[in-house]
Structure formats: structure tokens, C-alpha cells
Design an enzyme around this catalytic site. Sequence first.
Site, mmCIF file in Angstrom:
data_model
loop_
_atom_site.group_PDB
_atom_site.id
_atom_site.type_symbol
_atom_site.label_atom_id
_atom_site.label_comp_id
_atom_site.label_asym_id
_atom_site.label_seq_id
_atom_site.Cartn_x
_atom_site.Cartn_y
_atom_site.Cartn_z
ATOM 1 N N LYS C 76 0.865 -1.183 0.000
ATOM 2 C CA LYS C 76 0.000 0.000 0.000
ATOM 3 C C LYS C 76 0.902 1.233 0.000
ATOM 4 C CE LYS C 76 -3.884 1.937 2.724
ATOM 5 N NZ LYS C 76 -4.723 1.730 3.924
ATOM 6 N N SER C 151 -9.666 1.731 3.013
ATOM 7 C CA SER C 151 -8.780 2.519 2.188
ATOM 8 C C SER C 151 -7.737 1.700 1.430
ATOM 9 C CB SER C 151 -8.048 3.534 3.066
ATOM 10 O OG SER C 151 -7.180 2.875 3.972
ATOM 11 N N SER C 175 -9.952 -0.715 7.119
ATOM 12 C CA SER C 175 -9.335 -0.517 5.805
ATOM 13 C C SER C 175 -8.611 -1.722 5.215
ATOM 14 C CB SER C 175 -8.360 0.661 5.857
ATOM 15 O OG SER C 175 -9.072 1.868 5.906
#
Lengths: 484, 95, 486
Positions: C76, C151, C175
Site C-alpha cells: 500500500k 482505504s 481498511s
Amino acid sequence: MQWETVIGLEVHVQLATRSKIFSGASTAFGAEPNTQACAVDLGLPGVLPVLNEAAVAMAVQFGLGIHAEIPEVSVFDRKNYFYPDLPKGYQTSQMYQPIVGPGEVEITLEDGSTKRIRVHHAHLEEDAGKSLHEDFHGMTGIDLNRAGTPLLEIVSEPDMRSAKEAAAYLKAIHSIVTYLGISDGNMAEGSMRCDVNVSVRPAGQEAFGTRAEIKNVNSFRFVERAIAFEVERQIELIEDGGEVVQETRLYDPEADETRSMRTKEEANDYRYFPCPDLLPVVLDQAYVDHLRDNLPELPAEKRARFEGELGLSAYDAGVLSASRAMAEYFEAVKEVCGDAKLAANWVQGELSGALNREGLAIDDSPVSAAQLGELVARVKDETINGKAAKQVFQALWHHEGDSADAIIEAKGLKQVTDTGAIEAMIDQVIADSPAQVAQYRDAEPDKRGKMIGYFVGQVMKASRGTANPQQVNALLKEKLDALC
Amino acid sequence: MALEHADVLRAAHLARLGLDESEAAHYLDDLGRILEMVDQLQGLDTEGVAPLAHPLDATQRLRADEVTETDQRDTFQRCAPAVENGLYLVPRVVE
Amino acid sequence: MHDKTLTELAAGLAAGEFSSRELTQSLLARIERLDGSLNSFITVTGEQALAAADAADAARARGEAGPLTGLPLALKDIFCTRGVKTSCGSRMLDTFTAPYDASVVERLAAAGAVSLGKTNMDEFAMGSSNENSFYGPVKNPWDLAAVPGGSSGGSAAAVAAGLVPAAMGTDTGGSIRQPAAFCGITGLKPTYGRVSRYGMIAYASSLDQAGPMARSAADCAQLLGAIAGHDLRDSTSVARGVPDYSEGLDAPLSGLKIGLPREYFGDGLSPEVEGAVREAIRVYESLGATVREVSLPHTHYAIPAYYVIAPAEASSNLSRFDGVRFGHRCEAPADLIDLYKRSRAEGFGEEVKRRILIGTHTLSEGFFDAYYKQAQKVRRLIRQDFLDAFEEVDVLMGPASPTPAFDLGANKDPVSMYLQDIYTIAVNLAGIPGISVPAGFAGGRPVGLQILGTHFAEAQLLNVAHQFQQATDWHLRRPALAEETA
């Protein structure tokens, strides 16, 4: 009307750790800009603080040194505001649960009396960087080397009633932190900085007046002068029918005045909240006890011991214990010579005088404590007389010899105590001074005491200062009286 | 606790976020509804409950006082918008 | 090669069926072909990946291969990576190249894993749909009209689409688990403090936690073992031994006590999602587990408490993005205040600004006690709900999200978007671990079963999830991507 001044101090002390409070960057002073600002100090994305053990230990030592409560738990909070020298947009500090609770500091005033000033608390926080305003094409340059240096902020109660008390308090704090070795106390380099809260009230009134905060007053002298100016200003203002505004002011040493800092468009709102990157600091009793057991003797205790055990005067004890360096020097001299009072006289007299003349700190003294100790020992055992001792001191000061003994030897300053030698010199002086001898003989017996000084001087001169003055005195009296 | 236009402007100023009037109006609407949702908290009796700052009851570990970082100014300043002579530059700060 | 699990790929590498370079090349080519429509990567680091793959192959040749050596994965874009752009999905950091590696990145590299690049995400991890990225929304590989969740949407989509066998995500309010559910993969949020946060750009420091996203619980076990553990650079990381998470995967579940929180099956839960979750629980019963209803009475206060605590921490954490030392700086600032205000207004997107404003407001004078302090007290009550429940049962189960992935653009209102996280958010407030595993479909979109355990119960969660994956094949389903159906 009679006015009373009320003063409280916030003293920021840079702690003498090797590394920063939350990072492993060096705290050394004077490096090239930003070469000692690591990722944590710069507040780069993703980095995290880890608390320095030495900063905690030093804060606790200070707390113990002022007999403060040391709470078991303390917590770091974030104080949020934007400023270019504050890289993260917040300062990590302690708002609600500081590491040091209430304590007190004893100050000594000029008349030798003492007073206790209460300390509200002391907390740990990180220092900010520095803004450099010299011209970078109309820009300001930011150096973050200082960012993250550990600070202990010591907040007093509003217990001081004069500029002199405030200066004495600041000196006492300076003396405690340098004794503890937790700060170099170097005010010129900003190791100790001070904000002063000042208000005035009619004598006898209980309620405090509105206070002004004077920021960054960075020498003992400026503290006194800034307060003196500010008190005058406030009294004049009130007496002219005005009102003191609660505000932050800056002391300008050049103009010797305080002036209002540009009022921000709105009051600050620091939005303190517990720093989620740091956990509560929990001090177990054993840790605190260990630090307490290893605490050095502090100035107040030292002063009491100098007075009580060593029999020094209150004044001497106060002066000699005021700084750790001075106290250590004095104690070393005393160790070598074995006479506290003589040691005190020499350190305070000859040595301090010479240091003051040259503007030197005791740490920079050209004469070491061991050298001075030996010199005093020679005075004590009457190897040399006082006059010769001063010569020896001068020689040591100018590095004309390594030790008092060597200088005494080389210069032939050893006190002459041989009666025969002294008698021979006396006979010579008497023979060379018929007029003075006649005067002496004609004088009333009770006036003769004063007249003997001339003969003593001549004999001392003849001995190049080495004759024992007491002996010279006694023998002269004997011989002159025999002539009468 | 009702939110007002001035509250939004005040928060924006404290947070140094440039907002024009119409943006502020837009956020006033959003934030108002978020706070309305958040205000449910006020209805809960938390008398005697200690605040919880961290999910685990852990305490701070201390780091030995050692210098472990070396000078990386050049690396760090490569991502800086404006530097000169090793200093970060900002518009002139008036004291 | 692209639909194998890490475990299968590791076996292939060990058997010499293919090299890490071949595997890496093949996946880089797949990313090149497919990611144009998915937008799951912000940065693909092909060159570095091939160099790392070669190093892994060389290590293997020397007989020095570990379980992750040569295995590709993605990170990420919230994890700092030395010498590689680290944007956090924000214009603010569009030009930022991190000068250091996050602990997670360092540990994965040390274990020999090969990073293919940095995945898309909601800006500063603020969002539940991945629509808040400066780099544009990510599409759900199961249905390009749907969001992948957020997210960590890029990580979830990349794994689901077979671009990488695994990816790292972070979870502040769901997330990892919610995008894993939306994309039909397995995602684990460890106990707060289990994995170091060093080098992971902070959103809400007391809630953020990194974790693995992969195709199976067994793969997550392997990855968690590599990234977990104490880190001297993170004061909140826990000094506690790291067990071998793979060791207990096969333990039978007979006697396992499962609690179903009443509050997780109430209003707003899609009947299809509930059906899939209930069916999964029947599978557990068939494996010997017992099921009972429990209560987490403060559940409905979790979202309000979260939207005080997280924005408050965020408002402070994001103050360092000021245009002075790194990141976006506006053109020709008139003065200091203009520099701050314009740089931040231009650098941050709308949702980030919204949360900064909320956090700044709730922390400000006069509001602190009513909001922040009260939220922290509620946080304690929420944690206590879980601790009480774990006195009675071993694990809790329920849906990861009330609905399957919704359409892009469907949730315009921030509050209704926030309410999507009702089942995941309390877990972060309590700091406990949670895992989402694929458990069926609703309207052709995946459904996630969420399993929660008490602090440091990751090994148990992985065992419980793995046993489900031995009994079902939901985790083996793959989306039919346009290119492949063509």
C-alpha cells in the site's frame, strides 16, 4: 501608593543528554545547519518518537533535588501550532501529567537571608529549531539542529516579590541543574532560557494584578533589568489611570525596555491532547530510589555543611557553594592544605580576584586546585610568609613553575626563621638607621609600637621578603628596647 | 452542539487550510451532520469511566541515550521545496 | 501462475518449476495488461522488482531461501519505501521519495519478498471506497462499476485480480477487512502494536495497524510471521514473542465457541450478506463449533467515538505536511500564512480536509472534554464489551460490511459512507485482531465473513479462517476479467 511586585518564572533548561529526547540525533551545539536533524527531528512522514532514558532520569533528578513529588505516571501531550521551526506542527510536551510535581527551591538574598520559592511543576518537552532572519532574498532560513533537544520546563509559583528575588531564584535553579550535571547552564548558548510573569498590586491587596509575560530573557542581569523596567511601566500605567493588558512582551537589552509583541489576530488554541505515539511513562519506586541514592550533594546542603562542619562564615559558605565548579575547587584546595578557612580565604581572595580581573571562569583558572592547595599548605606550615605566598601565586598564574614548592625553591622564597640570620639583618638595619633609632629612643614608650614598622619594613626588604615577620617583630623590639 | 460558519473558519485557520467562503459553506453542511452523528456520545453516561488513550495497557519503553543518527542532510533535503546553504527557506518570518 | 496462492508459488519456486524472475516478469506483464482499467497501482517498480527477484534466485541457488524468498507482493502506498515515490494517495506527496524503508518493508525485504510496487489507496487512508485518491478511483475486479472498498482498495483489487498473490494494507477503521470483503480475498488486521508502525504514514496513531491481504488464511499466516514483532523505533509496538502462525492452522475446531454479536445482525444489514454469513456459520457448526448470541452493547457508539478520535489524531498527524521540508508547496507564497494555507489547501483532497477540520474543531478549547475525552471514555466501554464477550466465547463472527461492494459514486454523503464501517470500526478502538474471509456472493459481488479474537489471538483467528477455507472454496473463486473473457 505602595506597590507590591509579583513574579513567577518559567525556566527552560536544555538537558545535557548526548542524543535528542525522541531521536538518536546528536545534541551537540554549533554544528552546520540541519546536519543534526534526523528524520524524526524533521518530522518526515511515518517516523515515530522513542523517549530517551537520560532525559527522564535528569528530570527526576531535578525533581528530587527540589524535594518535589515524583508522580508514578506521567504523560506526553501534543501542543499544536504552526511555526516553521516546529517541524511536526506540534510540540511534544506534558500538559496534564508532568514528570515532576510540586517542589521548592531555597534562594539566598544579598543580606544572607533565605526564602523558599515554590515550584508548581516541571515537565519534559522538545525544543524547537531556529529561524535565521539574515537575508536569503527576503526569506527566512530554518535550522532544525536544535529541534528535539530535551527541555525541562520549570514553572514556579508567583512567589517572588522583587527583581532581585527573581534573579536569585534563577541563580538557584542554575546552581541546582549544574550541580546535578543535568545541564551545562550556558545561558549564552541558550541552554537556559527564561520567561518572566510580572504583575503589580497595591501593597496589602490579596488579588493578583493583571500580568504581562516577558519572553526569552536570557541572562541573570537581563532578568533583573527587564523586571525593573516592566514594574515601572505597569505602575506608571496604573497611576495614570490606565490598565495593564495581559500580553506577551519582549525584552530588548539594547534599549533596556520591554515591548509588546505584535498581537496575533486571535488567541492561540493549542489543542492539547495525549500524544498517541507515546505511552504513559511509569516510574517504579526502585528506579526513583536509585536516582535519589545517587544524587550529589546539592548547593543548599553544601552551604549548610560549609557553615556547620567547616566553620566558614555564612557569606563564605554561600559564595563557595553557589556553583558546583567553585565548590569542587574549594573542596580540592581544602583537601590538599587541610585548612578550610585558609582555603576559603585564598579561593575567595587571591584566586577570585585574579579570575575576575581576567574575566575567567573557575574552570579556566590557570592555577589548579592542587597547585593552590600546596601553596596554602606552605602558608599554613609557615614555609613561606603571606607576602611570599602572593609572589608564588603570581608565578603559578603565569606558569613560571609547576608547583608552589618548585617556585619557592627557585625564587628562594623560603621563610627565614633562623634567629641568628635575622639578628644579623636587624643589627645591620639598626646600624644603618641612626636617625630613626634616635627618634625611637626619644619617643614615649606607648608611641614606639607604631615606629617599629619602619624597621620591620627594612628588615623584610633586606631579607627579600623571606624573613618571618613575627620573628622580626619580636627580635627588633627586644633589640631596640635594649638601646633605650 | 451546533456548528456555525465562524467555527469552520476558525478551525480552518487553526489547521492552516485555505478555504474560500463557498468552500466553508459546503464544509459547514458536512461537518454539521458529522457532529450531529458524533453528538450521540453526549447521551451516554460515562461517569467514573477513565479515558482510554491506547488499546493496550502498555507503558513507555525508554531508549538508551546514544547518538545513532548520522548526517543525512543532503538526502533529506532532496525532497525539500526550497533550501539554501543547508537551511530550509520560508517566506520571511516577522517576529 | 497468477491465480496461485503464496504457498503454491513458494512450492513452485522450491521445486524449480519457475524462477522468481520468471514469476516477477509474468506478473509485471499482467499488471501492464490489466491495471489500466483497475488502477490498483500508483507506482510499479519493475526494475527494482527484477533486481530483487534475481537476488532471491541467487539466494535460493546458494541454499539460503526462506519461506518468502522470491515471492512477489505489493505495498500500500502508505508504507515508506527508500528511493521510491511514497504518495499516500495524496497530491501532497506526489513528489515525495521516501529516504527510508518502513519496518514492514524492511522485514519483507529481509525475508526475500519481491515488491512489485505501491498500491492505490484513499488519500491518507481516509475512506471506505478508494474514491478519495489523488490518483483516481480503483475498480473492483469483480465488477468494474463497483468500488473495491477502502482505504486499502488498491491492495485488495490487485490481489483479487491476480496482479500479485499478496499485498500489504493498513487498517484504522476497517481498511484491510472491508476491501478484502469487497474483493473476495482474505485480509487480517492484527492486534494494535503487533506490527511496527515505523515508516507507515500515520492517519490515526492509536488505531492504525498494518496487516496482510492475500488469497488464503495460510498465506496471511506466512506474511504476518514475517512482519510482526517488536520494533525499537515504534514505542507502541509490543515486546512479545511472535509465534509460528502457520503451525496451528490445521488444529480441529471441535469445541470452538463462536459468539454472534446481536448488534452485528440488525438494521441496515443486507439480507443477502446476512444469508451468506449465516451459511458460513453453519459450516463452522458442521466443523464442531458451537454458536451462541452475545451482545456488544456499545456498538452504536463506535462510529461517533471513532469520528472524534481518528480525526483529532489525524488533524495533528497531518500538520507536518506544511510545504516547508517536503511535499507540495504552493507557487509564490506571499507570506508564511499564505504558504501554509495554500500548500495545504492544494495538497489535500476534500475528505482529508473534512477530517482535519472535524479533528481541529473537536480538540479546540471548550470542546475537548465533551468530544475527545468523552470519546476516549466510550472507547474504554467499547473495549470492555469485547473483553466481556471473550470471557464467554473464543471468537466473534459476523459480516465485515453491511452490504457487498457498492457502485462507484453511490455514497456521496460522508456520513452515510462512514456508517458503512459499523462492523469494523469498534475493533480498532478496542485494538483487537480481526480477519475477513470470502464467504459467498451477493448480487455477484463477494461477501466477507469477519472473525474477531481477543488481543494477540491472531494464531487462533488464522486457524479458524483456514479451517473454513479447507471446507469451502469461496477463497478460490476468481473474477473473470475483461481481458480474459474477451
